[in-house]
Every structure is written in structure tokens, then in C-alpha cells.
Design a protein around this motif. Structure first.
Motif, short mmCIF file in Angstrom:
data_model
loop_
_atom_site.label_atom_id
_atom_site.label_comp_id
_atom_site.label_asym_id
_atom_site.label_seq_id
_atom_site.Cartn_x
_atom_site.Cartn_y
_atom_site.Cartn_z
N ALA A 52 0.79 -1.28 0.05
CA ALA A 52 -0.10 0.07 0.09
C ALA A 52 1.02 1.52 -0.09
CB ALA A 52 -1.00 0.04 1.23
N VAL A 53 0.20 2.31 -0.36
CA VAL A 53 0.84 3.57 -0.10
C VAL A 53 0.63 4.42 0.94
CG1 VAL A 53 1.31 5.87 -1.50
CG2 VAL A 53 1.17 3.83 -2.91
N THR A 54 1.56 5.03 1.78
CA THR A 54 0.88 5.80 2.92
C THR A 54 1.70 7.25 2.71
OG1 THR A 54 2.91 4.97 4.29
CG2 THR A 54 0.84 3.73 4.53
N LYS A 55 1.18 8.22 3.28
CA LYS A 55 1.68 9.53 3.32
C LYS A 55 2.54 9.90 4.47
CE LYS A 55 -2.23 11.51 0.64
NZ LYS A 55 -3.39 12.20 0.52
N ARG A 56 3.62 10.30 4.40
CA ARG A 56 4.40 10.85 5.46
C ARG A 56 4.41 12.14 5.42
NH1 ARG A 56 10.07 7.79 5.26
NH2 ARG A 56 10.14 8.84 3.49
N ALA A 57 4.25 12.70 6.50
CA ALA A 57 3.90 14.28 6.77
C ALA A 57 5.29 14.81 6.79
CB ALA A 57 3.37 14.54 8.14
N ALA A 58 5.28 16.17 6.42
CA ALA A 58 6.45 16.98 6.38
C ALA A 58 6.94 17.13 7.85
CB ALA A 58 6.03 18.33 5.66
N ARG A 59 8.28 17.39 7.92
CA ARG A 59 8.97 17.24 9.20
C ARG A 59 10.31 17.90 9.25
NH1 ARG A 59 10.01 12.53 7.00
NH2 ARG A 59 12.04 11.40 7.36
N THR A 60 10.78 18.29 10.34
CA THR A 60 12.18 18.77 10.48
C THR A 60 13.20 17.79 10.77
OG1 THR A 60 11.80 19.69 12.56
CG2 THR A 60 11.32 21.20 10.83
N GLY A 61 14.51 18.01 10.21
CA GLY A 61 15.46 16.90 10.57
C GLY A 61 16.69 17.85 10.75
N ARG A 62 17.74 16.93 11.11
CA ARG A 62 19.11 17.67 11.26
C ARG A 62 20.13 16.92 10.07
NH1 ARG A 62 20.00 21.11 14.89
NH2 ARG A 62 18.47 21.11 16.81
N ASN A 63 21.00 17.74 9.53
CA ASN A 63 21.92 17.23 8.62
C ASN A 63 23.01 16.76 9.68
OD1 ASN A 63 24.27 17.16 7.25
ND2 ASN A 63 23.77 18.90 6.00
N PRO A 64 23.34 15.34 9.53
CA PRO A 64 24.21 14.77 10.57
C PRO A 64 25.48 15.43 10.45
CG PRO A 64 23.67 13.20 8.93
CD PRO A 64 22.82 14.42 8.68
N ARG A 65 26.01 15.94 9.43
CA ARG A 65 27.42 16.61 9.12
C ARG A 65 27.47 17.65 9.60
NH1 ARG A 65 30.33 15.65 3.55
NH2 ARG A 65 29.82 13.51 4.13
N THR A 66 26.55 18.62 9.47
CA THR A 66 26.65 20.05 9.89
C THR A 66 25.99 20.42 11.39
OG1 THR A 66 24.84 20.93 8.47
CG2 THR A 66 27.23 21.02 7.68
N GLY A 67 25.00 19.41 11.62
CA GLY A 67 24.10 19.60 12.59
C GLY A 67 22.81 20.86 12.24
N ALA A 68 22.94 21.35 11.29
CA ALA A 68 21.82 22.25 10.62
C ALA A 68 20.55 21.79 10.58
CB ALA A 68 22.19 22.97 9.37
N THR A 69 19.42 22.61 10.82
CA THR A 69 18.20 21.97 10.86
C THR A 69 17.65 22.18 9.43
OG1 THR A 69 17.54 22.85 12.94
CG2 THR A 69 15.87 22.49 11.51
N ILE A 70 17.03 21.17 8.82
CA ILE A 70 16.49 21.32 7.54
C ILE A 70 15.29 20.57 7.37
CG2 ILE A 70 18.77 20.61 6.45
CD1 ILE A 70 17.87 17.72 6.31
N LYS A 71 14.20 21.16 6.20
CA LYS A 71 12.86 20.75 6.08
C LYS A 71 12.95 19.56 5.26
CE LYS A 71 11.15 25.46 6.92
NZ LYS A 71 10.35 26.38 6.20
N ILE A 72 12.31 18.61 5.85
CA ILE A 72 11.95 17.25 4.90
C ILE A 72 10.53 17.22 4.31
CG2 ILE A 72 11.87 14.73 4.79
CD1 ILE A 72 13.97 15.14 7.43
N LYS A 73 10.50 17.09 3.08
CA LYS A 73 9.01 17.43 2.37
C LYS A 73 8.11 16.34 2.72
CE LYS A 73 10.78 20.14 -1.56
NZ LYS A 73 10.77 19.98 -2.99
N ALA A 74 6.90 16.47 2.74
CA ALA A 74 5.92 15.20 2.82
C ALA A 74 6.29 14.51 1.55
CB ALA A 74 4.53 15.92 2.75
#
Length: 89
Positions: A51-73
């Protein structure tokens, strides 16, 4: 087991050529992919459901720099094993 091993297994079990087994496997994969693209699910009784499920947009971290990034839905494929498969394991 990789794709080549699976084709060999199908050919042996179904007593068909490897070429025919390869075409059958490609047809199965293509059918599942096409159905999931339409947003429907594929149920194989005893094996499981794709089946196909939807994953909501969320914020994450770049493991290399530690910067916050936006992850699209996103729409993601999901497999839920059937009862027979669970019991076989």
C-alpha cells in the motif's frame, strides 16, 4: 537473495525457462508499481499487502553540519505481511 537468484528459483519451481521467469517477475513488479502509483493497494492473500502511505513534512538535522533542514511530505510504499507469512517465519 537478489533478483537473479529469485528468477532462478521461479524458473526451477515453475519448470519454466529463466527468460520466462524473468518476464513474469518483471510483470509482477510492474503491476504492483502501476497499482501503487494510482494510489490503490495490492493484496496477495497469505503473503501480504502493498500500500501507499503519506509521510508528513517534518524537520530534521543534517548529521554532518547539525543544521536544521525541512523534509518534504512524501508518499511511501508500505508492506504489511499476511498471516501465513508471519506464521511461516
Amino acid at each position: 537473495m537478489n533478483k537473479t537468484d529469485l528468477i532462478e528459483h521461479i524458473a526451477k519451481e515453475a519448470d519454466i525457462s529463466k527468460a520466462a521467469a524473468g518476464r513474469a517477475l518483471e510483470a509482477l513488479i510492474g503491476g504492483v508499481t502501476k497499482t501503487l502509483k494510482k494510489g490503490d493497494s495490492v493484496s496477495l492473500v497469505g503473503f501480504g499487502t502493498f500500500a501507499v502511505t503519506k509521510r508528513a513534512a517534518r524537520t530534521g538535522r543534517n548529521p554532518r553540519t547539525g543544521a536544521t533542514i525541512k523534509i518534504k511530505a512524501a508518499k511511501v510504499p508500505k508492506f504489511r505481511p499476511g498471516k501465513a507469512l508471519k506464521e511461516a517465519l
